[in-house]
Enzyme design. Structure first.
Site, PDB file in Angstrom:
ATOM      1  N   CYS A 235     -13.030 -19.653   9.143  1.00 34.25           N
ATOM      2  CA  CYS A 235     -14.313 -20.320   8.921  1.00 34.25           C
ATOM      3  C   CYS A 235     -15.017 -19.854   7.645  1.00 34.25           C
ATOM      4  CB  CYS A 235     -15.227 -20.118  10.125  1.00 34.25           C
ATOM      5  SG  CYS A 235     -14.559 -20.790  11.668  1.00 34.25           S
TER       6      CYS A 235
ATOM      7  N   HIS B  82     -22.496 -20.950   7.719  1.00 35.99           N
ATOM      8  CA  HIS B  82     -21.440 -21.602   8.486  1.00 35.99           C
ATOM      9  C   HIS B  82     -22.024 -22.137   9.784  1.00 35.99           C
ATOM     10  CE1 HIS B  82     -17.903 -22.464  10.710  1.00 35.99           C
ATOM     11  NE2 HIS B  82     -17.977 -21.383  11.475  1.00 35.99           N
TER      12      HIS B  82
ATOM     13  N   ASN C 128     -18.534 -27.054  15.187  1.00 35.88           N
ATOM     14  CA  ASN C 128     -17.965 -26.086  14.253  1.00 35.88           C
ATOM     15  C   ASN C 128     -16.720 -26.697  13.611  1.00 35.88           C
ATOM     16  OD1 ASN C 128     -16.702 -23.956  12.945  1.00 35.88           O
ATOM     17  ND2 ASN C 128     -16.951 -22.504  14.613  1.00 35.88           N
TER      18      ASN C 128
END
Length: 331
Positions: free
Chosen positions: A125, A258, A288
């Site tokens: 990520c 993020h 996500n």
């Protein structure tokens, strides 16, 4: 940013683009599907713990390179730079089309970016922030002038749809930046970091060995450990890049962390003493999307007029590895 003679060379974002699959899956729809397999969850349960209300999921015939190409086309058009003038393509992904060739090479071919070197970057990520920092190094060292960086993920491929703790969290999508050398504004400071000693808190252990998959092909996560470590390193990283650029955090216009969990973002805001309205939030709509989450969020805020030329934007990633990083950018 680097000094060459009396001039400062910056890495400037001159174009952005995004792509989301057409299939939108709400929490209620996902809950019904999971219930049919004996797994209980609800919209309230997911929203309270994550802030996620829906996600975009790619169909079987949509792969990571396709989404990367579509987001790249948008970013190139936005920048006014032709694909033939791109010197380097970096694709940040944990879900490549195949082991090799790299997804970046597939993208290079589909874009006809014939002059560009191309490679994938895997930092989970944090991948897009790592790609941004890597591109900055190429541009400031004059090894490249125009760089295309892409975060593209089809995380639905590596989710265990019987594991409620992970399958509700992720979505698919892609986002891209076109970067170029500039003498007036761009990346003011950046840093990337890692701690492999805690790699087991977020991982996919599966790998090929003699034609067989060894380990688990699915995402495994220790949610509490990820939360605790993510908040800690994001705060430290934010302060580090601002201090490096001699910028007070209060002067940052927009924060784009993020997009993993709204609770992480809100806790980070409290640690930094930054109001919620300074954070760009898309986790509710996109879930996500791993390495794609930052460029997707950036492009939403740029298109709706929140991010403007001259703004200071703090971009942050955190993810498996354990990896993290930040970039402070003057748009």
């Amino acid at each position: 940013m680097q000094t060459l003679g009396s001039f400062m060379i910056y890495t400037r974002i001159v174009g952005s683009g995004s792509f989301l699959p057409t299939t939108v899956v709400s929490n209620n729809s996902l809950a019904k599907d999971l219930l049919s397999r004996g797994i209980h969850t609800s919209d309230d349960w997911i929203v309270q713990r994550t802030g996620i209300k829906q996600r975009y999921l790619a169909k079987d015939d949509i792969n990571t390179s396709y989404m990367a190409v579509e987001s790249a086309k948008m970013a190139l058009t936005d920048s006014g730079i032709n694909a033939s003038d791109i010197d380097l393509i970096i694709v940040a992904t944990s879900t490549p089309d195949c082991i090799f060739p790299s997804t970046a090479c597939i993208v290079q071919s589909k874009l006809n970016a014939n002059r560009a070197a191309a490679f994938d970057l895997q930092a989970a990520c944090s991948g897009f922030v790592y790609a941004l920092s890597t591109a900055e190094s190429f541009i400031c060292s004059k090894k490249a002038k125009n760089v295309l960086i892409i975060g593209s993920e089809k995380f639905s491929r590596i989710l265990d749809w019987n594991d409620r703790s992970t399958c509700v969290l992720f979505g698919d999508g892609a986002g891209a930046f076109v970067l170029t050398a500039s003498y007036d504004c761009g990346i003011l400071s950046s840093c990337i970091s890692s701690d492999g000693s805690i790699s087991d808190i977020l991982s996919v252990s599966g790998h090929f060995e003699k034609g067989e998959i060894k380990g688990s092909p699915f995402v495994k996560m220790d949610g509490q450990s990820v939360f605790k470590n993510a908040v800690k390193v994001l705060e430290e990283s934010a302060r580090a890049v601002c201090n490096k650029a001699c910028v007070d955090i209060s002067n940052v216009n927009w924060f784009i962390p993020h997009q993993a969990n709204i609770r992480i973002i809100k806790m980070l805001g409290r640690r930094l003493n930054v109001s919620d309205d300074k954070f760009i939030i898309t986790v509710d709509k996109h879930a996500n999307t791993s390495a794609a989450s930052i460029p997707l969020a950036f492009n939403v805020a740029r298109l709706d007029g929140r991010i403007k030329n001259g703004d200071l934007v703090l971009i942050q990633g955190v993810g498996g590895g354990f990896t993290w990083g930040s970039s402070l950018v003057r748009i």
